[in-house]
Design a protein around this motif. Structure first.
Motif, short mmCIF file in Angstrom:
data_model
loop_
_atom_site.label_atom_id
_atom_site.label_comp_id
_atom_site.label_asym_id
_atom_site.label_seq_id
_atom_site.Cartn_x
_atom_site.Cartn_y
_atom_site.Cartn_z
N CYS A 219 -87.61 106.96 -30.95
CA CYS A 219 -88.52 106.21 -31.85
C CYS A 219 -89.92 106.14 -31.27
O CYS A 219 -90.91 106.28 -32.00
CB CYS A 219 -87.97 104.81 -32.10
SG CYS A 219 -86.51 104.77 -33.14
N ARG A 220 -90.02 105.94 -29.95
CA ARG A 220 -91.33 105.86 -29.31
C ARG A 220 -92.06 107.20 -29.46
O ARG A 220 -93.26 107.23 -29.75
CB ARG A 220 -91.15 105.50 -27.84
CG ARG A 220 -92.46 105.22 -27.13
CD ARG A 220 -92.25 104.65 -25.73
NE ARG A 220 -91.65 103.34 -25.83
CZ ARG A 220 -90.60 102.93 -25.12
NH1 ARG A 220 -90.03 103.75 -24.27
NH2 ARG A 220 -90.12 101.73 -25.26
N THR A 221 -91.33 108.29 -29.30
CA THR A 221 -91.93 109.62 -29.45
C THR A 221 -92.40 109.84 -30.89
O THR A 221 -93.49 110.36 -31.12
CB THR A 221 -90.91 110.71 -29.06
OG1 THR A 221 -90.47 110.47 -27.73
CG2 THR A 221 -91.51 112.09 -29.16
N GLU A 222 -91.58 109.43 -31.86
CA GLU A 222 -91.96 109.56 -33.27
C GLU A 222 -93.18 108.70 -33.58
O GLU A 222 -94.07 109.14 -34.33
CB GLU A 222 -90.80 109.16 -34.16
CG GLU A 222 -89.67 110.16 -34.19
CD GLU A 222 -88.51 109.71 -35.06
OE1 GLU A 222 -88.70 108.81 -35.90
OE2 GLU A 222 -87.41 110.26 -34.88
N ILE A 223 -93.25 107.52 -33.00
CA ILE A 223 -94.41 106.64 -33.23
C ILE A 223 -95.67 107.27 -32.65
O ILE A 223 -96.73 107.27 -33.30
CB ILE A 223 -94.16 105.24 -32.63
CG1 ILE A 223 -93.11 104.50 -33.46
CG2 ILE A 223 -95.44 104.44 -32.54
CD1 ILE A 223 -92.64 103.20 -32.84
N GLU A 224 -95.56 107.83 -31.44
CA GLU A 224 -96.73 108.48 -30.83
C GLU A 224 -97.20 109.67 -31.66
O GLU A 224 -98.39 109.87 -31.86
CB GLU A 224 -96.41 108.92 -29.41
CG GLU A 224 -96.26 107.76 -28.44
CD GLU A 224 -95.76 108.19 -27.07
OE1 GLU A 224 -95.52 109.40 -26.86
OE2 GLU A 224 -95.60 107.31 -26.21
N ALA A 225 -96.23 110.46 -32.16
CA ALA A 225 -96.59 111.61 -33.00
C ALA A 225 -97.25 111.15 -34.29
O ALA A 225 -98.24 111.73 -34.75
CB ALA A 225 -95.35 112.45 -33.31
#
Length: 185
Positions: free
Chosen positions: A47-53
């Motif tokens: 989720c953190r990676t998706e938020i950053e993207a």
């Protein structure tokens, strides 16, 4: 007759009971909780990676919107791509630009109309009296009212008594087509 358990046997039974309790705790509580915790950590990282993207895409979108606002608020509006089958205006434009040359020739290639952006390639050759005038013609072609790209441009100066500059190259004009034609089979 029944014999009573010795102290040593009671100690072994107690040790077996402790081992059973610890094994039961590990098997029934600790290992499932650890697996669930690891799954939650992986999901959190995902989720953190998706938020950053998503934040990067949002920043890019905002940057592009600012650039578009700046582009359209400028004094000179941006060039647009002409609609397909724009040959006649292109020819008038080329004639007006190349009229200042000593001579010129144009050779048309097959039009690539298989995509939304149509590419009209033209091989161009012209002769001028000086390098500066050849450069001015190339600049006019580049700054044309129609979207184009100069490619494979070669400039050669005449030798001896000939004081001419010959320019050869390709120019690709881009046109917009709403419904691309399927390529011929």
């Amino acid at each position: 007759m029944r014999r009573q358990l010795t102290t040593r046997e009671w100690m072994l039974l107690a040790l077996l009971g402790v081992i059973l309790l610890i094994s039961g705790y590990m098997l029934l509580f600790y290992m499932p909780q650890t697996a669930e915790r690891d799954r939650c950590i992986r999901e959190t990282e995902s989720c953190r990676t998706e938020i950053e993207a998503a934040q990067l895409r949002l920043e890019d979108k905002r940057r592009m919107e600012r650039e578009l606002e700046e582009l359209f608020s400028a004094e000179v509006p941006p060039l647009s791509i002409a609609d397909y089958d724009n040959l006649q205006p292109v020819m008038f434009e080329l004639n007006s630009i190349l009229a200042s040359t000593a001579d010129y020739s144009l050779s048309f290639s097959t039009v690539d109309a298989s995509q939304t952006i149509v590419r009209r390639s033209i091989s161009i050759s012209f002769t001028t009296g000086t390098y500066e005038s050849a450069k001015a013609v190339l600049q006019q072609l580049h700054d044309s009212a129609f979207r184009c790209m100069l490619d494979d441009v070669t400039i050669s100066a005449g030798q001896g008594e000939q004081n001419t500059v010959t320019v050869n190259g390709n120019i690709v004009f881009f046109e917009y087509q709403a419904n691309p034609q399927a390529p011929a089979a």
